[in-house]
Design an enzyme around this catalytic site. Structure first.
Site, PDB file in Angstrom:
ATOM      1  N   ARG A  34       0.818  -1.219   0.000  1.00 18.01           N
ATOM      2  CA  ARG A  34       0.000   0.000   0.000  1.00 18.01           C
ATOM      3  C   ARG A  34       0.850   1.267   0.000  1.00 18.01           C
ATOM      4  NH1 ARG A  34      -3.382  -3.549   3.500  1.00 18.01           N
ATOM      5  NH2 ARG A  34      -1.525  -3.519   4.766  1.00 18.01           N
TER       6      ARG A  34
ATOM      7  N   ARG B 196      11.168   0.206   8.448  1.00 19.58           N
ATOM      8  CA  ARG B 196      11.653  -0.163   9.770  1.00 19.58           C
ATOM      9  C   ARG B 196      13.167  -0.125   9.774  1.00 19.58           C
ATOM     10  NH1 ARG B 196       7.609   0.876  11.605  1.00 19.58           N
ATOM     11  NH2 ARG B 196       6.126  -0.317  12.858  1.00 19.58           N
TER      12      ARG B 196
ATOM     13  N   GLU C 229      15.633   2.305  18.060  1.00 22.64           N
ATOM     14  CA  GLU C 229      14.940   3.538  18.455  1.00 22.64           C
ATOM     15  C   GLU C 229      14.782   3.593  19.972  1.00 22.64           C
ATOM     16  OE1 GLU C 229      11.275   3.884  16.238  1.00 22.64           O
ATOM     17  OE2 GLU C 229      12.329   3.504  14.360  1.00 22.64           O
TER      18      GLU C 229
ATOM     19  N   HIS D 264      10.604   9.014  13.742  1.00 30.01           N
ATOM     20  CA  HIS D 264       9.499   8.074  13.463  1.00 30.01           C
ATOM     21  C   HIS D 264       8.152   8.817  13.375  1.00 30.01           C
ATOM     22  CE1 HIS D 264       8.281   3.580  13.897  1.00 30.01           C
ATOM     23  NE2 HIS D 264       7.395   4.231  13.163  1.00 30.01           N
TER      24      HIS D 264
HETATM   25  C1  8YV Z   1       3.356   4.280  13.974  1.00 25.07           C
HETATM   26  C2  8YV Z   1       4.328   2.800  12.151  1.00 25.07           C
HETATM   27  O1  8YV Z   1       3.624   5.581  14.326  1.00 25.07           O
HETATM   28  O2  8YV Z   1       2.220   1.874  11.801  1.00 25.07           O
HETATM   29  C3  8YV Z   1       3.409   1.669  11.884  1.00 25.07           C
HETATM   30  O3  8YV Z   1       3.887   0.543  11.736  1.00 25.07           O
HETATM   31  O4  8YV Z   1       5.495   2.686  12.045  1.00 25.07           O
HETATM   32  C4  8YV Z   1       3.767   4.119  12.547  1.00 25.07           C
HETATM   33  O5  8YV Z   1       2.629   4.379  11.830  1.00 25.07           O
HETATM   34  C5  8YV Z   1       3.903   3.429  15.005  1.00 25.07           C
HETATM   35  O6  8YV Z   1       4.487   2.299  14.574  1.00 25.07           O
HETATM   36  C6  8YV Z   1       2.787   3.114  15.983  1.00 25.07           C
HETATM   37  O7  8YV Z   1       2.736   1.767  16.313  1.00 25.07           O
END
Ligand code: 8YV
Length: 317
Positions: free
Chosen positions: A154, A236, A265, A283
């Site tokens: 997506r 990631r 992180e 992030h």
């Molecule tokens: C979030 C993200 O801010 O959705 C995800 O996987 O990396 C981000 O949208 C964060 O991970 C919240 O869990």
């Protein structure tokens, strides 16, 4: 009772309160491993997020009470999904609602690196700007460059649309399912990651973190990128070998990097912090009011469906 591991947008907290008895985290810091174990023994559901590393020990412990884990976020690499399946605990995530904002952030990073925005801002705020001159901080134009998208899910598709239709980039993609999705006829599929790396001026990562993609971009892959190319990561940190990335920047093999996610992180490799050719964000991919509210409502919808005995829309385990 639903144990909510972090503070959420007010509207989401209120909506959750209407439906469930809640246990909130005091302060807005991650639960400790012991607190997570306890949450799994005391709550019927846990609403967690990326900062909660939920290992097999939570799912497999005796006297576990939790039946469903609703993750606030699309990425689920911080959750031991196999252990959840083995224990019969359902896990859900929040796809779709964060696609457009995360794609925006990938473009923001590309532009910021190519147009040297971070460097310029630091210069100005540092009182070092001496005024306009024709040769000051010249960057590179995004239009006409080749973008290599790793992972055409997506978010990768939303980035392809922006890059091609909005900025006139050529788009090459490498994906697990080697098929150009409908409506993306302008995307060329690369036969391999190496082929993509050899072509792209900008490489943007949009694959999930899995054992297969762990350090997918290591020293070898960085060496296969075009000299002076730029790496962007909104996926990631696990997908990139950060030390190898620093080395590739230091040697001049890479021309810059734009990062929103990191291997450990909130730590960032010290070699990255001093570099002018790197743009570093904390992030922020999904960090808009609109998206964070939508993510919360999606997590709530998953919990409601589960406790109503129907199929949650976003089941991942
Ligand atoms: C979030 C993200 O801010 O959705 C995800 O996987 O990396 C981000 O949208 C964060 O991970 C919240 O869990």
């Amino acid at each position: 009772m639903v144990w909510v591991t972090r503070r959420l947008p007010k509207s989401v907290e209120r909506a959750l309160e209407e439906h469930f008895t809640l246990r909130w985290q005091r302060g807005d810091v991650p639960l400790t491993p012991d607190e997570l174990l306890r949450a799994f023994r005391e709550a019927d559901a846990v609403l967690c997020t990326v900062t909660d590393r939920i290992g097999a020990e939570c799912f497999a412990q005796p006297h576990r009470r939790v039946e469903v884990v609703a993750n606030f976020g699309v990425g689920v690499n911080h959750l031991a999904l196999d252990a959840a399946r083995a224990a019969g605990v359902m896990v859900t995530n929040t796809p779709d609602v964060l696609t457009e904002d995360t794609a925006d952030l990938a473009l923001l990073l590309m532009l910021a690196v190519l147009r040297r925005a971070g460097e310029g801002e630091r210069e100005l705020r540092g009182g070092r700007w001496t005024g306009w001159r024709p040769t000051h901080l010249l960057g590179a134009r995004l239009g006409g460059k080749t973008l290599g998208i790793v992972g055409l899910g997506r978010i990768g598709r939303a980035v392809a649309r922006r890059a091609h239709l909005g900025f006139g980039m050529h788009v090459v993609a490498w994906t697990r399912t080697p098929r150009v999705p409908d409506g993306l006829g302008y995307v060329e599929l690369a036969p391999s990651l190496d082929a993509l790396l050899a072509r792209a001026d900008v490489v943007s990562l949009h694959c999930p973190a899995t054992p297969d993609t762990q350090r997918l971009m290591g020293a070898d892959q960085l060496a296969r990128m075009r000299r002076g190319a730029v790496l962007v990561n909104t996926a990631r940190g696990d997908v990139v070998d950060e030390a190898a990335l620093v080395a590739a920047l230091e040697s001049g093999q890479l021309g810059g990097a734009g990062l929103d996610v990191y291997e450990r992180e909130p730590e960032v490799h010290p070699g990255m912090l001093a570099r002018e050719d790197v743009v570093l964000l904390p992030h922020l991919g999904s960090a808009t009011v609109e998206t964070r509210e939508a993510m919360g409502m999606r997590a709530l919808a998953n919990l409601l469906a589960f406790f109503d005995g129907t199929d949650p829309p976003d089941r991942v385990a």
